[in-house]
Design a protein around this motif. Structure first.
Motif, PDB file in Angstrom:
ATOM      1  N   GLN A   1       1.829  -3.312   4.581  1.00 16.40           N
ATOM      2  CA  GLN A   1       3.237  -3.726   4.567  1.00 16.40           C
ATOM      3  C   GLN A   1       3.777  -3.759   3.133  1.00 16.40           C
ATOM      4  OE1 GLN A   1       4.815  -3.771   7.456  1.00 16.40           O
ATOM      5  NE2 GLN A   1       2.842  -3.464   8.462  1.00 16.40           N
TER       6      GLN A   1
ATOM      7  N   HIS B   1       7.010  -0.371  13.329  1.00 17.32           N
ATOM      8  CA  HIS B   1       7.772  -1.587  13.607  1.00 17.32           C
ATOM      9  C   HIS B   1       8.566  -1.390  14.893  1.00 17.32           C
ATOM     10  CE1 HIS B   1       7.880  -3.026   9.098  1.00 17.32           C
ATOM     11  NE2 HIS B   1       6.658  -2.776   9.536  1.00 17.32           N
TER      12      HIS B   1
ATOM     13  N   THR C   1      14.883   2.293   4.492  1.00 15.43           N
ATOM     14  CA  THR C   1      15.264   2.482   5.893  1.00 15.43           C
ATOM     15  C   THR C   1      16.401   1.540   6.272  1.00 15.43           C
ATOM     16  OG1 THR C   1      13.009   3.121   6.429  1.00 15.43           O
ATOM     17  CG2 THR C   1      14.404   2.449   8.277  1.00 15.43           C
TER      18      THR C   1
ATOM     19  N   LEU D   1       6.629   4.185   9.732  1.00 17.31           N
ATOM     20  CA  LEU D   1       6.719   4.252   8.274  1.00 17.31           C
ATOM     21  C   LEU D   1       5.432   4.816   7.687  1.00 17.31           C
ATOM     22  CD1 LEU D   1       7.917   0.672   8.591  1.00 17.31           C
ATOM     23  CD2 LEU D   1       9.406   2.356   7.478  1.00 17.31           C
TER      24      LEU D   1
ATOM     25  N   ILE E   1      10.503   0.589   3.746  1.00 17.93           N
ATOM     26  CA  ILE E   1      11.152  -0.350   4.671  1.00 17.93           C
ATOM     27  C   ILE E   1      12.555  -0.685   4.144  1.00 17.93           C
ATOM     28  CG2 ILE E   1      11.024  -2.690   5.626  1.00 17.93           C
ATOM     29  CD1 ILE E   1       7.904  -2.364   5.507  1.00 17.93           C
TER      30      ILE E   1
END
Ligand code: VG1
Ligand code: CO
Length: 541
Positions: A512, A413, A522, A497, A519
């Protein structure tokens, strides 16, 4: 005659891959000259040396080449080998530097960054091994930019770069060469072109998107002329100064025309794209995108099927943020694997020492020791050759690979053009808290280790510290954060990731979705979205 001009002090620091700036900054009076003189001073002067010169065809490339030729002549260089029209892809430049036994070369490109008067430009020095300047040399170039007081440039008319052949600039020989043929011959020696011709003859369909950048002429020669793929297999095949307005970065976001074609059930069997200077690649099957980390692992597992690698691999290396998928292959092959900082320059020593002959990065870069750069067309041909020998399509090969080794779900990302201070503060605060993270749980994930990556080169012992923050979670998941060294606007924060899932269940999730817990963890750890005010990344690959 050489003119001696006093120049203002610059203090320009080459980044991950040479010096990249807005084109207009490079066009400012004496800017290019000062940087080039710093390079020539840092390599101990150009006197008597032979250099290679070329670039990706972007705006200002040919003018810059003329300036550099006149400077090389004034600095006493013996010969400059330059690609016709000032064109050379990065891997072709690396090949010429090596095979012609030169002292190095200057590549004019900002790689995957857009070109044009409002786009980006770049200058990169490659050493005599054909690879990007190592850190000792980029540090020396930077030091020279601080103390520079003059540059040397011949006052002479421009050299004709359109005709192949030799001419003189003062005492120096300028040798204009075909940019494609020597490279295409070398590539032909590594792969089974006979079987590949058979593949296309039987009706295998391919789309190669050159994105109006330098790979076009190379791809047309290799796929259409030598392998007999139908005309039109290569699209956007003519290099244009502004890349036709395209952003020549081969990923699903920027190569969206190719992705749209590959998504359909009746799309081509195989799709590929390359970047501005031809060193990156994206591989796509019909309705099947291959992440670069997986591509590296598949190539490692199947390299022995390709004539140039029939003896097996010596070892493999990947950049730290690249997924560990290739590590699993190396372990099963019983060969060494190395983890290096981001940037191809760190692979050079390992390849020169014969420790590895396959390297890769998550950023769509794959290559081998046939040159000392990543090589987009080489990676595409590795896949084609593997497809030919195995008689399977991309999707089947990937599914087989995951069933055998498990799957490293992976995504990057990117948050682009953040205020520099904000991005730097975010990382600094995180680094300060790393020790305290160990053992803590975030969104149900427990941190099992957190550090800043520091690399000690196993060949020359040099140490490169502060190469990105790594946070590991129990069970083999991780997140890596680092700032880009190639951007030209503000700061770009990259968040990498990764989550490992062993087979056979759970191998076909959307990345995803598979990465959602990491995610979320994080965000809880970094407060990234809250601190930057960004709801989502600018680019997801
Ligand atoms: C990016 C990539 C890195 C790559 C570099 C040069 O650097 O992440 O993996 O080596 O570009 O690629 P950064 O510092 O922006 O993350 V290219 O195609 O310029 O030669
Ligand atoms: Co590139």
């Amino acid at each position: 005659m050489a003119s001696i001009v006093t120049a203002p002090i610059q203090g320009q620091k080459p980044g991950t891959s040479g010096l990249r700036k807005k084109t207009r900054e490079f066009m400012a009076p004496a800017f290019l000259e000062n940087f080039v003189q710093s390079i020539l001073d840092a390599i101990g002067g150009a006197a008597g040396k032979t250099l290679v010169l070329g670039g990706d065809g972007r705006f200002f490339g040919e003018e810059a080449a003329q300036v550099i030729l006149k400077m090389a002549a004034a600095n006493g260089a013996a010969r400059v080998i330059v690609g016709q029209g000032a064109w050379l892809s990065t891997p072709a430049a690396s090949h010429l530097i090596r095979t012609r036994g030169t002292d190095g070369g200057i590549i004019l490109s900002a790689s995957h960054n857009p070109g044009g008067p409002d786009g980006d430009f770049g200058v990169k020095f490659n050493a005599a091994n054909g690879g990007p300047a190592p850190e000792v040399l980029t540090d020396a170039i930077y030091a020279k930019t601080l103390e520079l007081t003059r540059y040397l440039k011949l006052e002479a008319p421009d050299v004709n770069l359109t005709a192949i052949g030799e001419s003189h600039l003062g005492e120096m020989v300028v040798e204009v060469v075909d940019p494609v043929m020597a490279y295409a011959d070398m590539i032909e020696s590594l792969f089974d072109f006979k079987s590949l011709r058979g593949l296309f003859h039987e009706g295998f369909t391919m789309r190669m998107d050159a994105m109006c950048a330098i790979t076009g002429p190379y791809a047309v020669e290799i796929f259409e002329n030598r392998l007999g793929a139908p005309k039109g297999t290569v699209t956007h095949k003519t290099p244009l100064p502004d890349f036709g307005g395209m952003h020549p970065d081969p990923n699903p976001t920027w190569a969206h025309e190719l992705m749209a074609e590959m998504i359909g059930e009746s799309g081509p069997d195989f799709g590929a794209a390359s970047d501005g200077d031809g060193d990156r690649n994206m591989i796509v099957g019909r309705q099947c995108y291959v992440s670069p980390s997986d591509s590296l692992a598949v190539i490692a597992a199947n390299a022995h099927l390709v004539p140039g690698y029939a003896a097996g691999l010596k070892g493999v290396a990947r950049s730290m943020p690249t997924s560990a998928a290739v590590d699993r292959v190396a372990a099963s092959l019983g060969i060494d694997y190395y983890e290096t900082p981001t940037g191809w320059k760190f692979f050079g020593n390992l390849m020169d020492a014969g420790r590895v002959n396959l390297c890769g990065e998550e950023s769509f870069g794959t290559g081998s020791d046939h040159v000392r750069e990543k090589d987009g067309l080489w990676a595409i041909l590795m896949w084609l050759n593997i497809i030919t020998v195995r008689g399977q399509g991309v999707a089947e090969i990937l599914a087989d690979h995951w069933a055998r080794f498990g799957r490293n779900y992976y995504s990057r990302h990117d948050y682009e053009a953040l205020p520099k201070d904000q991005a730097e503060a975010l990382l600094r605060d995180l680094v300060d808290r790393l020790d305290g993270l160990n053992g803590q749980s975030f969104q149900g994930l427990t941190v099992s280790g957190a550090d800043e990556f520091s690399y000690s080169d196993p060949v020359d012992g040099s140490v490169s510290a502060h190469q990105g923050v790594r946070i590991l979670f129990e069970g083999g998941s991780r997140v890596v954060l680092r700032l880009s060294g190639t951007g030209t606007e503000g700061a770009t924060l990259r968040v990498y990731l990764e989550r490992y899932v062993a087979g056979p269940d759970g191998l076909d999730a959307d990345p995803q979705e598979a990465l959602a817990p990491i995610i979320a963890a994080t965000e809880e750890i970094t407060g990234l979205k809250a601190r930057t005010g960004r709801a989502r990344p600018d680019v997801i690959t």
